[in-house]
Design an enzyme around this catalytic site. Structure first.
Site, short mmCIF file in Angstrom:
data_model
loop_
_atom_site.label_atom_id
_atom_site.label_comp_id
_atom_site.label_asym_id
_atom_site.label_seq_id
_atom_site.Cartn_x
_atom_site.Cartn_y
_atom_site.Cartn_z
N GLU A 1 35.50 53.95 39.03
CA GLU A 1 34.99 54.49 37.77
C GLU A 1 33.46 54.49 37.85
O GLU A 1 32.86 53.51 38.29
CB GLU A 1 35.41 53.64 36.57
CG GLU A 1 36.89 53.66 36.26
CD GLU A 1 37.22 52.82 35.01
OE1 GLU A 1 36.28 52.51 34.23
OE2 GLU A 1 38.39 52.47 34.85
N GLU B 1 40.48 46.10 35.40
CA GLU B 1 39.34 45.17 35.29
C GLU B 1 39.85 43.82 34.80
O GLU B 1 39.80 43.50 33.62
CB GLU B 1 38.30 45.75 34.34
CG GLU B 1 37.71 47.07 34.85
CD GLU B 1 36.90 47.81 33.80
OE1 GLU B 1 36.99 47.45 32.60
OE2 GLU B 1 36.19 48.78 34.17
#
Length: 482
Positions: free
Chosen positions: A422, A297
């Site tokens: 995710e 991320e």
């Protein structure tokens, strides 16, 4: 009789004059110019991604024209003829259907009198061309049933300056966030349950020396775990995890060095390419079930989790992912065709983050996959304190559906597949029944868009080797198996 003969002669003369007049008229309207434009630029080719789509092209011609497509099985045009104008263009909409096969081409032909213009129409395909030994990215996503993240393990990165942490071996790092040492039996238990892809997040910076070299013992341990996953028969995603992401201001180490900062792009790019060259070289002979993910991320230099205020942030993300693709492909062997995963800013799914994402250029464009992370609704999936949502109701369903729909639309436009790297209702204090509602709804919506997801940890107690949230697993797999 004479009068009839005279009339006959007159009619023949009139017909001849009419024919001559028509012929003369056609000759006078013959085009003196003919060209095809897109976005005000003259074109000879028109390229489309795998997804269905369309493009409007302008026809510059000062006489009437005709248009045809040689293969109408996948290309349609809005009109097959038009008027010519001296001072403006005519337009055609060219539409293509989604290509589930190999890349294909045909021709659009515009003609007027003795002039003609041929535009080659190309479309990428969802399957490989002959000679490509690996399955395509679309095939990969289609074959993924359900995934699991092996988190808080090789991605653990406690601050080395904390008094409680004094690592002596790679296992001290692997177990520092409370998970046990990973074993083959542990991985087999997860894949036997029905998960057929495992993401292995890895944090690298604590194991890299000042010259940029990855510690051999750490690389060996990463390879051990990758082998466990592949031996179990599952796909394995190997990535760069907490080298990027938010950094606590109190930390004195190198956490969060991988940021999309235009001012430091050159140095960050060099470091990222060096790291991926080493990883890719170690794993270059592994088969297609090993997948590389550029990074987790990634954030900007302000570590903003929302839409970045830095106008250059998404551009730098795209440049770094291009660096990743180039570095991996340059190592050769099976890395030439390996499926590679790229994420938008923060692996997020807001409209600005999705719009800011660009597909890297690749010598084998059928091997790029996008990944999104979604814990939505946030206040249901996570512990939000006093703002918790405890019931997964219709408003929660709408939020999940909106995320999946806009993500699917964006990557369909870009012509690449995607999955949720995710996801999960990971606040274990929420009721099991409501979390099951979320699990069923989320995976059903994903399946409706021909994709799936990888649940973040939980579900299985790796210390005790038991499934403690088997109800959620059964709900997920019950939908995935349909």
């Amino acid at each position: 009789m004479k009068i009839r003969s005279v009339f006959s002669i007159i009619l023949i003369l009139l017909e001849a004059m009419t024919i001559q007049s028509c012929s003369t008229s056609n000759d006078t309207v013959t085009a003196s110019e003919l060209d095809v434009y897109k976005d005000s630029v003259s074109i000879n080719t028109l390229d489309f991604p795998i997804s269905s789509g369309s493009a409007v092209v302008g026809i510059k011609c000062d006489a009437d024209w005709n248009a045809e497509v040689l293969d109408t099985s996948w290309v349609n045009i809005s009109n097959h003829a038009g008027y010519g104008y001296a001072d403006k263009w005519s337009y055609i909409k060219v539409a293509v259907s989604r290509n589930a096969t190999t890349k294909r081409s045909t021709q659009l032909i515009i003609s007027s009198g003795n002039l003609s213009k041929v535009v080659k129409i190309n479309q990428n395909g969802a399957t490989m061309d002959s000679g490509d030994p690996f399955e395509s990215a679309y095939s990969l996503v289609s074959n993924i049933k359900l995934g699991y993240n092996l988190g808080n393990t090789l991605d653990a990165n406690p601050d080395i300056n904390q008094s409680w942490f004094n690592p002596k071996t790679v296992y001290d790092w692997e177990t520092s966030w409370g998970q046990p040492i990973t074993t083959q039996a542990m991985i087999d238990a997860i894949t036997t349950k029905g998960f057929n892809i495992i993401r292995v997040p890895v944090t690298w910076y604590p194991h890299i020396d000042t010259d940029g070299n990855v510690d051999e013992a750490w690389m060996n341990r990463v390879e051990d775990v990758v082998k466990y996953v592949l031996k179990s028969g599952a796909y394995c995603i190997l990535n760069v995890q907490h080298d990027c992401g938010a950094k606590d201001a109190s930390r004195k180490d190198d956490a969060g060095w991988l940021v999309c900062d235009a001012n430091r792009y050159s140095a960050i790019s060099t470091r990222l390419k060096s790291l991926w060259k080493q990883i890719a070289t170690r794993f270059k002979d592994y088969d297609e079930k090993l997948i590389f993910e550029a990074f987790n991320e990634i954030l900007d230099s302000k570590y903003e989790w929302g839409d970045p205020t830095d106008a250059n942030a998404c551009m730098i993300v795209n440049k770094l992912e291009q660096d990743f693709v180039d570095a991996v492909r340059a190592t050769g062997s099976k890395n030439e065709y390996r499926n590679l995963v790229c994420n938008p800013y923060g692996a997020g799914s807001t409209i600005p983050k999705l719009k800011g994402f660009a597909v890297p250029n690749d010598k084998h464009p059928n091997h790029i996959v996008a990944s999104i992370h979604s814990y939505d609704p946030y206040n249901f999936c996570n512990d939000a304190g006093t703002n918790n949502i405890s019931v997964f109701d219709s408003s929660c369903e709408k939020e999940v559906s909106d995320v999946i729909t806009r993500t699917s639309n964006r990557f369909d436009d870009l012509g690449i597949p995607f999955f949720f790297g995710e996801f999960g209702a990971i606040d274990e204090k929420k009721s099991m029944s409501e979390r099951i509602k979320y699990a069923k709804y989320a995976i059903t919506q994903m399946r409706a868009k021909d994709t799936t997801g990888l649940w973040w940890m939980g579900l299985y107690d790796r210390n005790k080797n038991t499934w403690y949230e088997s109800e959620i697993v059964d709900a997920l797999l019950g939908v995935s198996s349909k």
